[in-house]
Design an enzyme around this catalytic site. Structure first.
Site, short mmCIF file in Angstrom:
data_model
loop_
_atom_site.label_atom_id
_atom_site.label_comp_id
_atom_site.label_asym_id
_atom_site.label_seq_id
_atom_site.Cartn_x
_atom_site.Cartn_y
_atom_site.Cartn_z
NE ARG A 1 40.68 -39.89 15.76
CZ ARG A 1 41.09 -38.65 16.49
NH1 ARG A 1 42.17 -37.91 16.30
NH2 ARG A 1 40.21 -38.15 17.44
CD GLU B 1 46.86 -42.15 18.65
OE1 GLU B 1 46.30 -41.68 19.64
OE2 GLU B 1 46.69 -41.72 17.53
CG HIS C 1 46.15 -38.07 19.54
ND1 HIS C 1 45.53 -39.39 19.24
CD2 HIS C 1 45.59 -36.98 19.46
CE1 HIS C 1 44.60 -38.75 18.73
NE2 HIS C 1 44.15 -37.51 18.97
N1 LIG Z 1 45.39 -34.79 16.48
C1 LIG Z 1 44.64 -34.17 17.13
O1 LIG Z 1 45.01 -33.90 18.21
C2 LIG Z 1 43.15 -34.18 16.50
C3 LIG Z 1 42.55 -32.79 17.09
C4 LIG Z 1 41.21 -32.50 16.66
C5 LIG Z 1 40.92 -33.34 15.35
N2 LIG Z 1 41.50 -34.38 14.92
C6 LIG Z 1 41.11 -35.16 13.78
O2 LIG Z 1 41.33 -33.97 12.70
C7 LIG Z 1 40.40 -34.48 11.51
C8 LIG Z 1 39.52 -33.40 11.18
O3 LIG Z 1 38.71 -32.72 12.15
P1 LIG Z 1 37.62 -31.98 11.98
O4 LIG Z 1 37.19 -31.18 13.15
O5 LIG Z 1 38.30 -30.79 10.71
O6 LIG Z 1 36.73 -32.39 11.30
P2 LIG Z 1 35.23 -32.21 10.36
O7 LIG Z 1 34.24 -33.25 10.48
O8 LIG Z 1 35.05 -30.90 10.59
O9 LIG Z 1 35.99 -32.22 8.98
C9 LIG Z 1 36.04 -33.58 8.47
C10 LIG Z 1 36.03 -33.49 6.70
O10 LIG Z 1 36.33 -34.68 6.29
C11 LIG Z 1 35.57 -34.86 5.17
N3 LIG Z 1 35.56 -36.04 4.37
C12 LIG Z 1 34.78 -37.19 4.84
N4 LIG Z 1 35.07 -38.24 3.81
C13 LIG Z 1 36.12 -37.92 3.19
C14 LIG Z 1 36.79 -38.38 2.09
N5 LIG Z 1 36.37 -39.65 1.54
N6 LIG Z 1 37.81 -37.78 1.47
C15 LIG Z 1 38.35 -36.48 2.10
N7 LIG Z 1 37.60 -35.71 3.04
C16 LIG Z 1 36.38 -36.24 3.45
C17 LIG Z 1 34.15 -34.20 5.46
O11 LIG Z 1 33.45 -33.84 4.03
C18 LIG Z 1 34.67 -33.13 6.38
O12 LIG Z 1 34.88 -31.80 5.63
C19 LIG Z 1 39.37 -35.64 12.16
O13 LIG Z 1 39.96 -36.93 11.97
C20 LIG Z 1 39.61 -35.48 13.74
O14 LIG Z 1 39.23 -36.65 14.52
C21 LIG Z 1 42.75 -34.60 15.47
O1 LIG Z 2 42.78 -34.67 20.11
C1 LIG Z 2 41.96 -35.38 19.45
O2 LIG Z 2 42.09 -35.96 18.56
C2 LIG Z 2 40.51 -35.25 20.21
O3 LIG Z 2 40.77 -35.07 21.51
C3 LIG Z 2 39.48 -35.84 19.88
O4 LIG Z 2 39.26 -35.14 18.61
P1 LIG Z 2 37.75 -34.97 18.34
O5 LIG Z 2 37.11 -34.53 19.49
O6 LIG Z 2 37.56 -34.55 16.85
O7 LIG Z 2 37.32 -36.43 18.21
#
Ligand SMILES: NC(=O)c1ccc[n+]([C@@H]2O[C@H](COP(=O)([O-])OP(=O)(O)OC[C@H]3O[C@@H](n4cnc5c(N)ncnc54)[C@H](O)[C@@H]3O)[C@@H](O)[C@H]2O)c1
Ligand SMILES: O=C(O)[C@H](O)COP(=O)(O)O
Length: 346
Positions: free
Chosen positions: A256, A285, A304
């Protein structure tokens, strides 16, 4: 039963509605609503973040629905107040950030979500970004296509790093970070993890080492962000943290935009403090026309895209449809985000 399928261009209303019909059979009325995509610039961390479309649109489309399945629709206090028949909102996202969970619980509406549904896609993409940035795959391709063959990339001080033997720091060890770890370890990288909530034994079993964030930043030639955006993680990586990185380190953000302070990045790249930057997410974005990173060297930028695979969309629709099926059959929901709602029910 009346069901609302509120989709977007990624997980379309048709895909959601089709999965719901396949799960529940044809005797139900499934209304389809298309929300705008891509979303407007994300809002501040609050009760409802990263929603797409308006409350009015959702209220009108709900019209007596008992179940709503969606990726991005906003479910706010106002929406719950205007939809007294609603009993289940099933969100096909890693976290139901577009739902005001407190208001849902207050209104007696169960909310489910879909942890990990796009983790495979996002993890593969992150590894691709790491490799592309380390070995200049994307930037050298863009240069060659615009007419420049850069022989200096062969020079020792310009040549990229191999993953094997390189220390890579992963910030966040959830569904995506843990998958990225396994792939990087298979490449022979030394993986450091910073995540205050991670289980040390699980990290070590995957072949990585759990450390504090500052230690990770001091020792990693490549850093990739995989934490969720919360009040605690906003601007987790700011100038003071960037300054801890080894000279010429590679930074990757597919998580993010809000995790990273973008302001110091142009100077860090121009000065060589950062060797390369790979981004899939942004503080705004899409980034504006006069974006400060547009003409800076060694930047890779994608719109994204990390989670957007065909399998993700199909899996997302199947997950929310399965929750709708469980609700309809009176079974326990698989991923309930507001368990307190059960105490409010008769
Ligand atoms: N670019 C994209 O298209 C896309 C797609 C999916 C997810 N994402 C993003 O990727 C990231 C990870 O997604 P996920 O499904 O693995 O999430 P998740 O909830 O499974 O994991 C997130 C992790 O972050 C950790 N966390 C919380 N606070 C923290 C801190 N201060 N320092 C370090 N780690 C910390 C949590 O303990 C958890 O293990 C999210 O930000 C999500 O929004 C982006
Ligand atoms: O591509 C993403 O970042 C998502 O569509 C949303 O991710 P999230 O489901 O982890 O919020």
């Amino acid at each position: 039963m009346h069901i609302l399928a509120a989709g977007d261009h990624f997980v379309s209303p048709g895909l959601l509605a089709g999965a719901v019909r396949a799960e529940l059979g044809g005797d139900h009325e499934v209304a389809e609503l298309t929300l705008p995509w891509p979303v407007e610039p994300f809002g501040p961390v609050g009760t409802v973040l990263e929603a797409s479309g308006t409350e009015e649109q959702v209220i009108e489309a709900l019209a007596g629905a008992e179940i709503a399945v969606t990726q991005m629709a906003p479910f706010t206090k106002q929406v719950f107040a205007a939809a007294p028949g609603l009993k289940l909102v099933s969100v096909c996202r890693g976290g139901p950030v577009n739902v005001d969970l407190e208001a849902a619980t207050e209104a007696g509406v169960a909310v489910t979500y879909a942890p990990g549904r796009n983790a495979g896609a996002a993890a593969e993409f992150a590894v691709g970004m790491i490799l592309a940035a380390m070995r200049r795959i994307a930037t050298s391709s863009a240069e060659l296509l615009s007419g420049t063959w850069r022989g200096d990339y062969y020079a020792y001080d310009q040549a990229g790093l191999e993953l094997g033997g390189t220390t890579v720091g992963l910030v966040g060890y959830g569904a995506i970070g843990s998958r990225v770890t396994k792939v990087l370890v298979a490449f022979g990288a030394h993986v450091l993890v910073a995540d205050p909530y991670a289980d040390r034994a699980a990290v070590e079993a995957d072949g990585a080492r759990l450390v504090e964030l500052d230690e990770l930043l001091r020792h990693s030639q490549v850093v990739s962000l995989h934490a969720r955006l919360t009040g605690e993680t906003r601007h987790l990586i700011d100038k003071s943290k960037l300054d801890l990185l080894p000279q010429g380190a590679v930074l990757v953000n597919t998580a993010r935009g809000g995790l990273l302070d973008y302001a110091p990045l142009p100077e860090a790249l121009r000065s060589g403090r950062l060797g390369a930057l790979a981004l899939d997410v942004y503080d705004v974005e899409p980034p504006p026309a006069d974006w400060a990173l547009r003409d800076v060297p060694n930047v890779i930028a994608t719109p994204h895209l990390a989670g957007a695979s065909r399998q993700t969309a199909e899996r997302a629709a199947a997950i929310v449809a399965a929750e709708a099926g469980r609700y309809a059959r009176g079974e326990q929901l698989a991923n309930l985000a507001n368990p307190d709602v059960l105490r409010r029910r008769p």
